[in-house]
Design an enzyme around this catalytic site. Structure first.
Site, PDB file in Angstrom:
ATOM      1  CG  ASN A  12      -5.195  44.750   3.894  1.00  0.00           C
ATOM      2  OD1 ASN A  12      -5.974  45.792   4.197  1.00  0.00           O
ATOM      3  ND2 ASN A  12      -4.891  44.517   2.695  1.00  0.00           N
ATOM      4  CD1 TRP A  13      -8.786  43.254   9.687  1.00  0.00           C
ATOM      5  CD2 TRP A  13     -10.006  44.775  10.722  1.00  0.00           C
ATOM      6  NE1 TRP A  13      -8.600  42.837  10.879  1.00  0.00           N
ATOM      7  CE2 TRP A  13      -9.926  43.666  11.544  1.00  0.00           C
ATOM      8  CE3 TRP A  13     -11.124  45.377  11.254  1.00  0.00           C
ATOM      9  CZ2 TRP A  13     -10.026  43.514  12.968  1.00  0.00           C
ATOM     10  CZ3 TRP A  13     -11.594  45.295  12.507  1.00  0.00           C
ATOM     11  CH2 TRP A  13     -11.196  44.373  13.289  1.00  0.00           C
ATOM     12  CE  LYS A  14      -7.650  42.535   1.081  1.00  0.00           C
ATOM     13  NZ  LYS A  14      -7.589  41.665  -0.015  1.00  0.00           N
ATOM     14  CG  HIS A  98      -3.307  45.567  -1.283  1.00  0.00           C
ATOM     15  ND1 HIS A  98      -4.277  45.197  -2.248  1.00  0.00           N
ATOM     16  CD2 HIS A  98      -3.042  44.455  -0.478  1.00  0.00           C
ATOM     17  CE1 HIS A  98      -4.784  43.742  -1.830  1.00  0.00           C
ATOM     18  NE2 HIS A  98      -3.818  43.571  -0.823  1.00  0.00           N
ATOM     19  CD  GLU A 100      -7.706  44.061  -2.656  1.00  0.00           C
ATOM     20  OE1 GLU A 100      -7.893  44.916  -1.504  1.00  0.00           O
ATOM     21  OE2 GLU A 100      -7.884  42.842  -2.422  1.00  0.00           O
ATOM     22  CD  GLU A 168      -1.056  40.725  -0.318  1.00  0.00           C
ATOM     23  OE1 GLU A 168      -1.161  40.094   0.979  1.00  0.00           O
ATOM     24  OE2 GLU A 168      -1.286  41.859  -0.682  1.00  0.00           O
ATOM     25  N   GLY A 174      -8.018  36.646  -2.105  1.00  0.00           N
ATOM     26  CA  GLY A 174      -9.327  36.590  -1.962  1.00  0.00           C
ATOM     27  C   GLY A 174      -9.854  35.192  -2.676  1.00  0.00           C
ATOM     28  CB  SER A 212      -5.690  32.519  -0.164  1.00  0.00           C
ATOM     29  OG  SER A 212      -6.821  33.049  -1.063  1.00  0.00           O
ATOM     30  N   GLY A 233      -5.625  38.882   4.495  1.00  0.00           N
ATOM     31  CA  GLY A 233      -6.733  39.651   4.495  1.00  0.00           C
ATOM     32  C   GLY A 233      -8.091  39.087   4.927  1.00  0.00           C
ATOM     33  N   GLY A 234      -8.952  38.398   4.285  1.00  0.00           N
ATOM     34  CA  GLY A 234     -10.130  37.798   4.782  1.00  0.00           C
ATOM     35  C   GLY A 234     -10.156  37.340   6.248  1.00  0.00           C
TER      36      GLY A 234
HETATM   37  P1  PGA Z   1      -6.733  37.566   1.533  1.00  0.00           P
HETATM   38  O1  PGA Z   1      -6.193  38.793   1.195  1.00  0.00           O
HETATM   39  O2  PGA Z   1      -5.948  37.015   2.610  1.00  0.00           O
HETATM   40  O3  PGA Z   1      -8.192  37.661   1.765  1.00  0.00           O
HETATM   41  O4  PGA Z   1      -6.558  36.606   0.135  1.00  0.00           O
HETATM   42  C1  PGA Z   1      -4.691  39.243   1.186  1.00  0.00           C
HETATM   43  C2  PGA Z   1      -4.437  40.757   0.907  1.00  0.00           C
HETATM   44  O5  PGA Z   1      -4.910  41.225   0.049  1.00  0.00           O
HETATM   45  O6  PGA Z   1      -3.618  41.106   1.453  1.00  0.00           O
END
Ligand code: PGA
Length: 250
Positions: A12-14, A98, A100, A168, A174, A212, A233-234
């Site tokens: 997930n590149w956000k 998600h 967010e 999640e 993050g 993470s 994510g990251g």
């Molecule tokens: P993260 O994000 O790997 O940067 O913790 C995961 C996500 O929000 O899907």
């Protein structure tokens, strides 16, 4: 019964990535060949890169997904995109619910459910995210929170090809902090039980862990029973890290 369904590692590149990020996708595609024999790989770039990435990934083992969709197929919804538009870009999936989106855009379980149904209508796989906050975890309310989210946001039909659930924990996203394997096992077993109670097809729905995930912890997290892959994510922004995570299934 670790990983009975074929695993999926999705990135997930956000809100990250410009046209110059094409090189990362190219590197993921180049590195996918061996890994894809055992694992589905997916990148969910921002909408601005969706059509371009879908075209580049066509005919390769790498799938492409969007990060959100509107519940309606078309209409006066400025700035939104429909699941049908995502499919029209050549993408195969969409993340819905998600944390967010739930937090920054006040998305309710009901709204997330409508989006999951829209994904099914458009022939996309919905990656439906659920997870508790730190406060809920500390209050011992993790499973009840997840039960409410599942009950409220799962679509009518549980189709293992069209639905993936991603657990999640909000506090792990993050932050570099992850739950221990025993906690992940308990939660994933609970989700599996919920899904199979709802429908026998629930046994084949992939349940991803997200929050993470890195190359250094992927093997431990992804070998937990009922963890059928990861939503990253990251660490998905760098091809070497993303492929390093997927290599946990090597
Ligand atoms: P993260 O994000 O790997 O940067 O913790 C995961 C996500 O929000 O899907």
């Amino acid at each position: 019964m670790a990983s009975t369904p074929r695993p999926l590692v999705a990135g997930n590149w956000k809100m990250n990535g410009l046209s110059a990020s094409q090189g990362e996708l190219d590197a993921i595609i180049a590195g996918a060949t061996g890994i894809a024999a055992r694992t589905d790989l997916m990148i969910c770039p921002p909408t601005t890169l969706l059509a371009r990435f879908a075209a580049s990934a066509k005919g390769t083992p790498v799938l492409v997904g969007a990060q959100d969709c509107h519940a309606e197929a078309s209409g006066a919804f400025t700035g939104d995109i429909a699941a049908e538009m995502i499919a029209d870009c050549g993408a195969q999936a969409v993340i819905v619910g998600h944390s967010e989106r739930r937090t920054c855009h006040q998305e309710t379980d009901e709204a997330v459910r409508a989006k999951a149904m829209a994904a099914a209508r458009a022939g996309l796989t919905a990656i439906l995210c659920i997870g508790e906050t730190k406060q809920e975890r500390d209050a011992g309310a993790t499973l009840s929170r997840l039960e409410r989210q599942l009950g409220g946001s799962l679509p009518d039909r549980l189709d293992p090809k069209g639905l993936v659930v991603a657990y999640e924990p909000v506090w792990a996203i993050g932050t570099g902090i992850t739950p221990g394997p025993a906690d992940v096992e308990e939660v994933h077993a609970f989700i599996r039980q919920f899904l199979t109670k709802r429908d026998t097809a629930g046994a084949d729905i992939r349940i991803l862990y997200g929050g993470s995930v890195k190359p250094s912890n992927a093997r431990e997290l992804l070998s937990v029973p009922n963890v059928n892959g990861a939503l990253v994510g990251g660490a998905s922004l760098k091809a070497t890290d993303f492929l390093g995570i997927a290599a946990a299934y090597a």
